[in-house]
Design a protein around this motif. Sequence first.
Motif, PDB file in Angstrom:
ATOM      1  N   ARG A 129      84.071  64.128 158.463  1.00  0.00           N
ATOM      2  CA  ARG A 129      84.340  62.723 158.785  1.00  0.00           C
ATOM      3  C   ARG A 129      83.711  62.325 160.110  1.00  0.00           C
ATOM      4  O   ARG A 129      83.386  61.156 160.326  1.00  0.00           O
ATOM      5  CB  ARG A 129      85.843  62.466 158.770  1.00  0.00           C
ATOM      6  N   ALA A 130      83.501  63.304 160.995  1.00  0.00           N
ATOM      7  CA  ALA A 130      82.763  62.988 162.217  1.00  0.00           C
ATOM      8  C   ALA A 130      81.324  62.597 161.890  1.00  0.00           C
ATOM      9  O   ALA A 130      80.727  61.741 162.555  1.00  0.00           O
ATOM     10  CB  ALA A 130      82.787  64.182 163.161  1.00  0.00           C
ATOM     11  N   ALA A 131      80.770  63.237 160.855  1.00  0.00           N
ATOM     12  CA  ALA A 131      79.390  62.930 160.462  1.00  0.00           C
ATOM     13  C   ALA A 131      79.306  61.700 159.572  1.00  0.00           C
ATOM     14  O   ALA A 131      78.338  60.928 159.657  1.00  0.00           O
ATOM     15  CB  ALA A 131      78.786  64.141 159.739  1.00  0.00           C
ATOM     16  N   TRP A 132      80.313  61.500 158.730  1.00  0.00           N
ATOM     17  CA  TRP A 132      80.233  60.449 157.714  1.00  0.00           C
ATOM     18  C   TRP A 132      80.963  59.163 158.092  1.00  0.00           C
ATOM     19  O   TRP A 132      80.649  58.108 157.558  1.00  0.00           O
ATOM     20  CB  TRP A 132      80.786  60.972 156.392  1.00  0.00           C
ATOM     21  N   GLY A 133      81.951  59.285 158.952  1.00  0.00           N
ATOM     22  CA  GLY A 133      82.702  58.106 159.356  1.00  0.00           C
ATOM     23  C   GLY A 133      83.359  57.403 158.178  1.00  0.00           C
ATOM     24  O   GLY A 133      83.888  58.036 157.256  1.00  0.00           O
ATOM     25  N   THR A 152      90.287  64.575 148.628  1.00  0.00           N
ATOM     26  CA  THR A 152      89.657  65.901 148.627  1.00  0.00           C
ATOM     27  C   THR A 152      88.741  66.063 149.828  1.00  0.00           C
ATOM     28  O   THR A 152      88.653  67.155 150.408  1.00  0.00           O
ATOM     29  CB  THR A 152      88.868  66.151 147.330  1.00  0.00           C
ATOM     30  N   VAL A 153      88.057  65.004 150.223  1.00  0.00           N
ATOM     31  CA  VAL A 153      87.190  65.078 151.397  1.00  0.00           C
ATOM     32  C   VAL A 153      88.010  65.391 152.641  1.00  0.00           C
ATOM     33  O   VAL A 153      87.640  66.248 153.458  1.00  0.00           O
ATOM     34  CB  VAL A 153      86.406  63.764 151.585  1.00  0.00           C
ATOM     35  N   ARG A 154      89.149  64.705 152.801  1.00  0.00           N
ATOM     36  CA  ARG A 154      89.974  64.952 153.977  1.00  0.00           C
ATOM     37  C   ARG A 154      90.443  66.407 154.018  1.00  0.00           C
ATOM     38  O   ARG A 154      90.478  67.037 155.081  1.00  0.00           O
ATOM     39  CB  ARG A 154      91.180  64.007 153.986  1.00  0.00           C
ATOM     40  N   ALA A 155      90.841  66.930 152.854  1.00  0.00           N
ATOM     41  CA  ALA A 155      91.344  68.303 152.823  1.00  0.00           C
ATOM     42  C   ALA A 155      90.236  69.315 153.118  1.00  0.00           C
ATOM     43  O   ALA A 155      90.418  70.247 153.916  1.00  0.00           O
ATOM     44  CB  ALA A 155      91.980  68.590 151.467  1.00  0.00           C
ATOM     45  N   THR A 172      77.528  60.657 145.164  1.00  0.00           N
ATOM     46  CA  THR A 172      77.358  59.481 146.019  1.00  0.00           C
ATOM     47  C   THR A 172      75.889  59.097 146.168  1.00  0.00           C
ATOM     48  O   THR A 172      75.537  58.311 147.063  1.00  0.00           O
ATOM     49  CB  THR A 172      77.949  59.727 147.424  1.00  0.00           C
ATOM     50  N   GLY A 173      75.035  59.633 145.314  1.00  0.00           N
ATOM     51  CA  GLY A 173      73.626  59.293 145.386  1.00  0.00           C
ATOM     52  C   GLY A 173      72.987  59.677 146.703  1.00  0.00           C
ATOM     53  O   GLY A 173      72.052  59.017 147.175  1.00  0.00           O
ATOM     54  N   GLY A 174      73.485  60.764 147.323  1.00  0.00           N
ATOM     55  CA  GLY A 174      72.919  61.257 148.565  1.00  0.00           C
ATOM     56  C   GLY A 174      73.478  60.611 149.818  1.00  0.00           C
ATOM     57  O   GLY A 174      73.064  60.964 150.935  1.00  0.00           O
ATOM     58  N   ARG A 175      74.435  59.712 149.682  1.00  0.00           N
ATOM     59  CA  ARG A 175      74.984  59.041 150.873  1.00  0.00           C
ATOM     60  C   ARG A 175      75.854  59.951 151.716  1.00  0.00           C
ATOM     61  O   ARG A 175      75.971  59.763 152.927  1.00  0.00           O
ATOM     62  CB  ARG A 175      75.769  57.792 150.451  1.00  0.00           C
ATOM     63  N   LEU A 176      76.498  60.937 151.073  1.00  0.00           N
ATOM     64  CA  LEU A 176      77.313  61.903 151.806  1.00  0.00           C
ATOM     65  C   LEU A 176      76.638  63.264 151.703  1.00  0.00           C
ATOM     66  O   LEU A 176      76.794  63.979 150.716  1.00  0.00           O
ATOM     67  CB  LEU A 176      78.741  61.968 151.253  1.00  0.00           C
ATOM     68  N   THR A 177      75.883  63.643 152.703  1.00  0.00           N
ATOM     69  CA  THR A 177      75.228  64.946 152.728  1.00  0.00           C
ATOM     70  C   THR A 177      75.706  65.728 153.947  1.00  0.00           C
ATOM     71  O   THR A 177      75.873  65.159 155.029  1.00  0.00           O
ATOM     72  CB  THR A 177      73.692  64.808 152.760  1.00  0.00           C
ATOM     73  N   ALA A 178      75.953  67.021 153.742  1.00  0.00           N
ATOM     74  CA  ALA A 178      76.494  67.863 154.814  1.00  0.00           C
ATOM     75  C   ALA A 178      75.467  68.855 155.331  1.00  0.00           C
ATOM     76  O   ALA A 178      75.819  69.763 156.076  1.00  0.00           O
ATOM     77  CB  ALA A 178      77.730  68.606 154.308  1.00  0.00           C
TER      78      ALA A 178
END
Length: 635
Positions: free
Chosen positions: A17-21, A253-256, A295-301
Amino acid sequence: MINAESSAERTVAGPLRAAWGSRAEASALADVLLPPSTALPGFADPERWPPNALTRLASVLDLARSERGTPWPQPTASQYARFFRDGDGDRTDYETPVFDLDHRLTRAVLAALVSRDDDLLDEVADGVLLLCERSTWCWPAHEEHHRLRGAVVPDPDLPYLDLGAGVVAAQLAWLDHVLGDRLDVRWPGLRARVRREVRVRVLDPFTSRHDWHWLGLDGDVHNWCPWICGNVLVAALRLVDDPADRARIVADTVRAIDRYLAALPPDGSVDEGFEYWWNGACRALEALDLLEHATGGRLTAADVPVVRETVRFPRLMHLGGPWYVNLADARALPSGGQPWHVPQEWARRVGDRDVALHAAAQRSTAIPDTAELGRALRDLATPLPDHPAEPLVGSVWLPGTQVGLARATAGSTAGPTLVIKGGHNDENHNHNDVGSVIVAIDGVPVLVDAGRPTYTKQTFSADRYDIWTMQSSWHNVPEVRGTPQGTGRDHRARDVTVEDTADRFQVRLDLAPAYRVPALRSWWRTATLHRDRQRVTIEDSWDFADHGDSRSTLHYLLAGDVVRDGPGRLVVHPVSGARATLVAWNPSLASAALTVRELDDPLLRTVWGEKLTRLELRLPDPARGSLMIMVEVCA
């Protein structure tokens, strides 16, 4: 008990979440998530798989065809109740047919996918309905109804979301993804039943309860979190049609998973060890891969630092050949079938060539017949490269878990490899092993960690440390004046220093806090790999405030055939493929004894054979002293 996610927890961002906001919040996800038909990657067309995929699948297809029309494995009530009734809390009697059914269903799906045979599609439907009719998807060891009401049969009205339930939900989602249209034609109504069961047993419990221990809301987060949440993610992406509902579940699930990654040290190391990396960090990587696609590449880690680091962990724990460092509840000789395509692909994405080469070298040419469906599909879709030479790391120190590994020559298994850990005795899947060492010769462990036996009720109970493999007395550490190490975070190593030069790798640490011995001022352990001499030395020195009434003992657990070779000398013939090894010490400073531990547990026997041998060096009684052992290849 935590009843709701606190407002403070919602606002504190982990690495994701620091990266994705705000892009990871439900309101944003509702607008970008691909629809259920395309939210999972497109593995359904075998013609688009790499050219060798069907060859890799051949044995799975043969087994699936041979099973067609035969009785399905079915767990029974008496098998389920054994965990609660039996004194040893047997888990395997029930779990074995559960796993056998899951594996057979996956094989049937893969066979139906590459064939237009309706009989194979019928086989899939039979397996699906058996799962839907089963009273619980939860494994008995995890159920809460026995604790709450004393019941020894499953309660369908009290679904418990555990590892088993998550695995089934994901399996059903993947098979719906690759066979859904064909099931609608031949088995109308089956997919609706799947959605109902997944909703009631998995998705509703996930969204309605916030006291699941594996969510880590109390600060204690472990591998269950990404394992379950990654499977919930698969189910939500495929089986939930309402966009707002899907987005809420995905955001949860993202938060966890973010919470799990935040709990990893910055170096990406895992205190549960190599074997549990695959069901912890690797599960997180798989979930992150799906999130990027959905997400079509919008959320990449790929640029998240801890993600980049943990991709390296399996390579760093490699001893040689099939052998790996086995701290905590791990095996030095893993059973195989790990999804090496995951670190291979992530290494490619983060630009780590050595990790990619290592993972590629470990991949199997055949798809395991016990692979999970999602992992098998991804493996089939990932090209299988040539097996290059493995880039063995020369040395590494992981401060997050205080684990170090060093070999005599980078890139070669020849000669000695030293492993040492500090840490504390409240780690996940903990063994009381602060200061323990492993020494491998030619990549094969000689001074060893036994690992863990078959799980029972006792394994995760208050009596865990009555199991011999969990005790410090059966690890390569001292027993101080008859006292083994204690359990808890305050039982730890202190004042750890590391020196790594061309000639040697050395770790020095004080083990005194690991023991409840009031008179103990310090117990320094210095483990050194002498690269220039192809030798490992382990020196212990102690300082007490008094002389005491009992003596201390050094324990070293040896694998292979152990032969006395004169005073202060043992020759160990390792269990496989390594040269004979000399273990030596000054016999005037310690009396020695050998205790043979016959192994009757199948997991332990598979790794070590029929026995392990403990070397016991009884130390002199003075308040101060030191003793060194030496390990090297026999001349």
